[in-house]
Design an enzyme around this catalytic site. Structure first.
Site, short mmCIF file in Angstrom:
data_model
loop_
_atom_site.label_atom_id
_atom_site.label_comp_id
_atom_site.label_asym_id
_atom_site.label_seq_id
_atom_site.Cartn_x
_atom_site.Cartn_y
_atom_site.Cartn_z
N ASN A 21 10.18 -40.19 23.93
CA ASN A 21 10.81 -40.43 22.62
C ASN A 21 11.55 -41.77 22.57
O ASN A 21 12.46 -41.94 21.76
CB ASN A 21 11.77 -39.29 22.30
CG ASN A 21 11.05 -37.96 22.24
OD1 ASN A 21 10.02 -37.85 21.59
ND2 ASN A 21 11.56 -36.97 22.94
N SER A 80 10.39 -32.66 14.04
CA SER A 80 10.02 -33.10 15.38
C SER A 80 8.57 -32.85 15.74
O SER A 80 8.01 -33.59 16.53
CB SER A 80 10.91 -32.43 16.42
OG SER A 80 11.22 -31.11 16.06
N HIS A 103 15.00 -37.64 14.72
CA HIS A 103 13.77 -38.44 14.66
C HIS A 103 13.82 -39.49 13.57
O HIS A 103 12.78 -40.07 13.23
CB HIS A 103 12.56 -37.51 14.49
CG HIS A 103 12.44 -36.53 15.60
ND1 HIS A 103 11.81 -36.83 16.80
CD2 HIS A 103 12.93 -35.28 15.74
CE1 HIS A 103 11.90 -35.79 17.61
NE2 HIS A 103 12.58 -34.83 16.99
N HIS A 133 14.26 -27.43 14.81
CA HIS A 133 14.24 -27.54 16.27
C HIS A 133 14.96 -26.35 16.94
O HIS A 133 15.86 -25.74 16.36
CB HIS A 133 14.95 -28.85 16.66
CG HIS A 133 14.90 -29.17 18.11
ND1 HIS A 133 15.95 -28.96 18.96
CD2 HIS A 133 13.90 -29.70 18.87
CE1 HIS A 133 15.62 -29.36 20.18
NE2 HIS A 133 14.38 -29.81 20.16
N ASP A 147 19.66 -32.87 10.63
CA ASP A 147 19.42 -33.35 11.99
C ASP A 147 18.54 -34.59 11.91
O ASP A 147 17.37 -34.52 11.54
CB ASP A 147 18.73 -32.23 12.80
CG ASP A 147 18.49 -32.63 14.25
OD1 ASP A 147 18.36 -33.84 14.53
OD2 ASP A 147 18.41 -31.72 15.10
N LYS A 169 16.57 -40.67 21.86
CA LYS A 169 15.25 -41.12 21.36
C LYS A 169 15.35 -42.61 21.05
O LYS A 169 15.37 -43.42 21.98
CB LYS A 169 14.83 -40.24 20.18
CG LYS A 169 14.79 -38.74 20.60
CD LYS A 169 14.21 -37.86 19.55
CE LYS A 169 14.49 -36.39 19.81
NZ LYS A 169 13.96 -35.82 21.04
N GLU A 171 15.89 -30.62 9.47
CA GLU A 171 15.66 -31.92 10.10
C GLU A 171 15.26 -32.87 8.98
O GLU A 171 14.71 -32.44 7.97
CB GLU A 171 14.53 -31.82 11.13
CG GLU A 171 14.88 -30.94 12.30
CD GLU A 171 13.74 -30.86 13.33
OE1 GLU A 171 13.09 -31.88 13.60
OE2 GLU A 171 13.52 -29.76 13.84
#
Ligand SMILES: Cc1ncc(COP(=O)(O)O)c(C=O)c1O
Length: 409
Positions: free
Chosen positions: A40, A172, A200, A126, A197, A232, A168
């Site tokens: 990542n 992910s 990413h 996640h 979240d 990441k 998210e």
């Protein structure tokens, strides 16, 4: 099954083997020659000399670890500086760093909820969010992926005075994106908090990698709590919560994974701080990464892969059968490219896939190699062709299914 002789664990393992779901740890070599599309490290900065130098200096000054919770040993200047830099970068008033993204989610979600709270959680969230909702004392409604109507319905019919909606921003596994503007409007009209979240998204979405909340025009908006990882794009290890000061103050007093966990290692804080400085000086990095993602996605579609459009660095190539996905991963490795493979319970049955992570640092000859491999197309076992994917399967998989969540509304 007695329990004390571990026979039940051996039985579960045999069931997972039969279903193609055993996981193996393989050695990670320093001198391997594979192109890394599995990790990542989205901005390709984890080995950047400026990042390593910052971490090394912090290591020499502060030692190998944080030695205790910050409430015991105190906050270093590095922790405070990173928190200021993160809140500036994301456009929110305050931040608090944690030892991982996992503990940031657990700490934030459990501290912001209680028995008088409804948590509405997207079905694709996640594992760290799933675990946080399970640890909370709140009622949890898991809603179908990206269903705004289901979120609205859950909030409208709630009996609790407080509610959190957790999503998210870039998911992910599929790499698709939540509609944050619509979710925020729903939350505001229902008196709910939106927890996003951005694991990413930070470093990937937005002109300077400010993340999806900022890109949606919601930076600093009241009632939004952002969680993120430093592991990441930010190239190190750790996590953070970015929110209004009243929320951050509450977390210092109440987030158990902040209070009872050894603090973020100072070297990690320094490394992520160095990445934020690099991003300010090299603002083209996130755009470059996204352009590469779209380019590879076009090649994948043209070659017959089933692949959701990437909204960030995650390019998901659906294979279907778990054994076929593992075999495809081995083929990519033979071709010199390391890619991830996701099987149940990380993804639903029948949707095992390869997961490629696009990197800002890919060079033209790297891209040519990846495109050549994509052009071979998917293996023959395609989605829906997994003969073992049937509704009763979760009954036989024992512990392996316990990470999965299904919508309750
Ligand atoms: C969406 C999401 N949240 C949280 C985490 C956990 O972050 P960390 O690896 O820093 O614990 C991850 C890591 O994979 C993730 O993908």
């Amino acid at each position: 099954m007695t329990g004390s002789d571990w026979q039940h664990l051996a039985d579960f393992a045999a069931e997972r083997s039969e279903a193609g779901l055993r996981r193996k740890l393989r050695p990670r070599e320093l001198d391997h020659h594979l192109l890394d599309l599995a990790s990542n490290d989205y901005l390709s900065l984890s080995h950047d000399p400026r990042v390593i130098a910052a971490a090394a200096e912090a290591l020499a000054r502060w030692g190998a670890g944080a030695t205790a919770s910050r409430l015991v040993s105190g906050s270093t200047r590095l922790h405070a500086d990173l928190e200021s830099a993160l809140s500036r970068h994301l456009g929110a008033p305050a931040a608090l760093v944690f030892s991982s993204g996992y503990t940031a989610n657990i700490g934030a979600i459990t501290a912001l909820s209680d028995a008088d709270t409804l948590i509405v959680s997207d079905a694709h969230n996640h594992a760290s969010i799933i675990d946080a909702t399970r640890l909370s004392r709140a009622e949890v409604r898991v809603v179908p992926h990206k269903s705004l109507a289901a979120v609205q319905e859950a909030l409208a019919t709630r009996t609790q005075p407080r509610a959190l909606v957790v999503t998210e921003s870039v998911f992910s596994v599929d790499g698709d994106a939540a509609d944050l503007v619509a979710l925020y409007a729903i939350c505001q009209s229902a008196g709910a908090v939106l927890v996003v979240d951005e694991a990413h998204s930070v470093g990937v979405v937005g002109p300077l990698g400010e993340g999806s909340v900022s890109a949606a025009g919601l930076a600093g908006a009241p009632g939004i709590v952002i969680t993120l990882t430093l592991s990441k794009s930010l190239a190190a290890q750790g996590g953070a919560v970015v929110a209004e000061s009243v929320v951050i103050d509450h977390l210092v007093d109440n987030a158990r994974t902040f209070i009872f966990d050894t603090a973020l290692a100072p070297a990690s804080a320094a490394a992520s701080m160095a990445v934020l400085r690099i991003l300010a000086r090299e603002p083209e990095l996130p755009t470059r990464l996204r352009d590469v993602g779209h380019d590879l996605h076009r090649t994948a579609l043209a070659a017959g892969w089933r692949s959701p459009a990437p909204q960030g660095a995650v390019l998901s190539l659906i294979v279907g059968d778990p054994d076929a996905a593992v075999a495809a991963q081995a083929n990519w490795r033979k071709a010199g490219i390391d890619v991830g493979v996701f099987r149940p319970p990380s993804v639903p049955d029948g949707l095992s896939r390869l997961r490629l992570t696009v990197k800002a640092g890919l060079r033209p000859h790297d891209l040519a190699l990846v495109k050549t491999q994509l052009e071979f197309g998917p293996p023959t076992a395609m989605p829906g062709s997994d003969p073992r994917a049937h509704p009763d399967r979760e009954l036989v998989l024992g512990v392996s299914r316990r990470n999965a969540q299904v919508p309750t509304s």
